[in-house]
Scaffold this active site. Sequence first.
Site, PDB file in Angstrom:
ATOM      1  N   ARG A 161      -9.656  -2.750   0.062  1.00 18.90           N
ATOM      2  CA  ARG A 161      -8.515  -2.753   0.992  1.00 18.90           C
ATOM      3  C   ARG A 161      -7.697  -1.459   0.892  1.00 18.90           C
ATOM      4  O   ARG A 161      -7.223  -0.932   1.902  1.00 18.90           O
ATOM      5  CB  ARG A 161      -7.634  -3.967   0.688  1.00 18.90           C
ATOM      6  CG  ARG A 161      -6.462  -4.181   1.653  1.00 18.90           C
ATOM      7  CD  ARG A 161      -5.808  -5.533   1.356  1.00 18.90           C
ATOM      8  NE  ARG A 161      -4.732  -5.847   2.281  1.00 18.90           N
ATOM      9  CZ  ARG A 161      -3.432  -5.754   1.991  1.00 18.90           C
ATOM     10  NH1 ARG A 161      -3.044  -5.338   0.778  1.00 18.90           N
ATOM     11  NH2 ARG A 161      -2.515  -6.073   2.885  1.00 18.90           N
ATOM     12  N   HIS A 172      -6.536   0.949   3.956  1.00 20.55           N
ATOM     13  CA  HIS A 172      -5.128   1.242   4.215  1.00 20.55           C
ATOM     14  C   HIS A 172      -4.805   2.720   4.045  1.00 20.55           C
ATOM     15  O   HIS A 172      -3.816   3.208   4.590  1.00 20.55           O
ATOM     16  CB  HIS A 172      -4.242   0.379   3.319  1.00 20.55           C
ATOM     17  CG  HIS A 172      -4.140  -1.040   3.791  1.00 20.55           C
ATOM     18  ND1 HIS A 172      -3.018  -1.827   3.584  1.00 20.55           N
ATOM     19  CD2 HIS A 172      -5.008  -1.814   4.491  1.00 20.55           C
ATOM     20  CE1 HIS A 172      -3.223  -3.022   4.127  1.00 20.55           C
ATOM     21  NE2 HIS A 172      -4.426  -3.029   4.677  1.00 20.55           N
ATOM     22  N   SER A 176      -3.088   9.282   0.578  1.00 22.85           N
ATOM     23  CA  SER A 176      -1.633   9.171   0.765  1.00 22.85           C
ATOM     24  C   SER A 176      -1.096   7.808   0.329  1.00 22.85           C
ATOM     25  O   SER A 176       0.047   7.703  -0.109  1.00 22.85           O
ATOM     26  CB  SER A 176      -1.249   9.448   2.221  1.00 22.85           C
ATOM     27  OG  SER A 176      -1.799   8.485   3.098  1.00 22.85           O
ATOM     28  N   ASN A 187       1.598  -3.184   3.010  1.00 24.19           N
ATOM     29  CA  ASN A 187       1.323  -2.928   1.585  1.00 24.19           C
ATOM     30  C   ASN A 187       2.288  -3.608   0.621  1.00 24.19           C
ATOM     31  O   ASN A 187       1.906  -3.951  -0.504  1.00 24.19           O
ATOM     32  CB  ASN A 187       1.347  -1.417   1.316  1.00 24.19           C
ATOM     33  CG  ASN A 187       0.186  -0.697   1.979  1.00 24.19           C
ATOM     34  OD1 ASN A 187      -0.897  -1.241   2.133  1.00 24.19           O
ATOM     35  ND2 ASN A 187       0.424   0.545   2.402  1.00 24.19           N
ATOM     36  N   HIS A 224     -13.494  -9.258   4.863  1.00 22.18           N
ATOM     37  CA  HIS A 224     -12.729 -10.459   4.517  1.00 22.18           C
ATOM     38  C   HIS A 224     -13.618 -11.575   3.986  1.00 22.18           C
ATOM     39  O   HIS A 224     -13.166 -12.702   3.798  1.00 22.18           O
ATOM     40  CB  HIS A 224     -11.928 -10.955   5.724  1.00 22.18           C
ATOM     41  CG  HIS A 224     -10.731 -10.113   6.022  1.00 22.18           C
ATOM     42  ND1 HIS A 224      -9.894 -10.343   7.091  1.00 22.18           N
ATOM     43  CD2 HIS A 224     -10.220  -9.032   5.381  1.00 22.18           C
ATOM     44  CE1 HIS A 224      -8.923  -9.437   7.099  1.00 22.18           C
ATOM     45  NE2 HIS A 224      -9.109  -8.628   6.069  1.00 22.18           N
TER      46      HIS A 224
END
Length: 330
Positions: free
Chosen positions: A65, A69, A79, A97, A196
């Site tokens: 994940r 992200h 980042s 987040n 998922h």
Amino acid sequence: MVNSIKCLLLLSLAFVPFCHCKKEQGVNLYPQFYDQSCPKAQEIVKSIVAKAFAKDPRMAASLLRLHFHDCFVKGCDGSVLLDSSGTIISEKRSNPNRNSARGFEVIDEIKSAIEKECPHTVSCADILAIAARDSTVLTGGPSWGVPLGRRDSLGASLSGSNQNIPAPNNTFQTILTKFKLKGLDIVDLVALSGSHTIGDSRCTSFRQRLYNQTGNGKADFTLDQSYAAKLRTQCPRSGGDQNLFVLDFVTPVKFDNNYFKNLLAFKGLLSSDEILLTDNKESEDLVKKYAERNDLFFEQFAKSMVKMGNITPLTGSRGEIRRICRRINN
């Protein structure tokens, strides 16, 4: 003879511009990037990810994940790993987040070990990409050669994190638009949603499916009623926001195509999962295809992960190689 030589020269010259252009347009990422400068890099990542997974099986989904992200905000540039400092406002504080992004300590451990092996060589962005692949493999999913050579960003984007990452309650068209803005298509959307098949989600991410906005207690019509009833026992109308639920209740820690089979049974946990079946014919056909053929899902997932990992990477002299993933070098 002279004519033959002339033809050969013309043919060779004809290919020069083509080859030159292709090189100039490439993003310069390739799996062997560290083979000479840090040959043990991938081995170190694999070892530490495996140790973290053995201690906490949820960590595989968390690391996968993190890579998503990261890439969906400013490109795959690390980042998401930056803490707030000076003029930097951390993406860790964004809605997607906050209270859910995890695995930062594992990335720290990997970076520390690699810095000892080959200082100032391997980027945090590349560590994320390798860790995502290794997490997939550890849980039984496909493997792929990870194109490498990314450099790390010099800043973060809180607004980008809030706006660009698909949300559990976004409409199908909104999610598809967010993918298309990153150069990904509907096939990538459905395949990458298959991640998922592992991991968990918080009650706050799907409560709206259990209790509609008018307050009469009816469940979302795209959610199996018996499944919804079980979910309500641990996800009340108010409170319990952080209670965790597996995204795939059949094989929660195994990377497979049960995620898609669950969607066909209207037992996808998130609205953003189930709408792949209910809101678009093309995505519906892909869900059915991947539910039937695990091998096709695995093949496309690997391709889409490589494609996602190529979202506007920093290469060459752009960005930097961070010594510590949580902060820029200066």
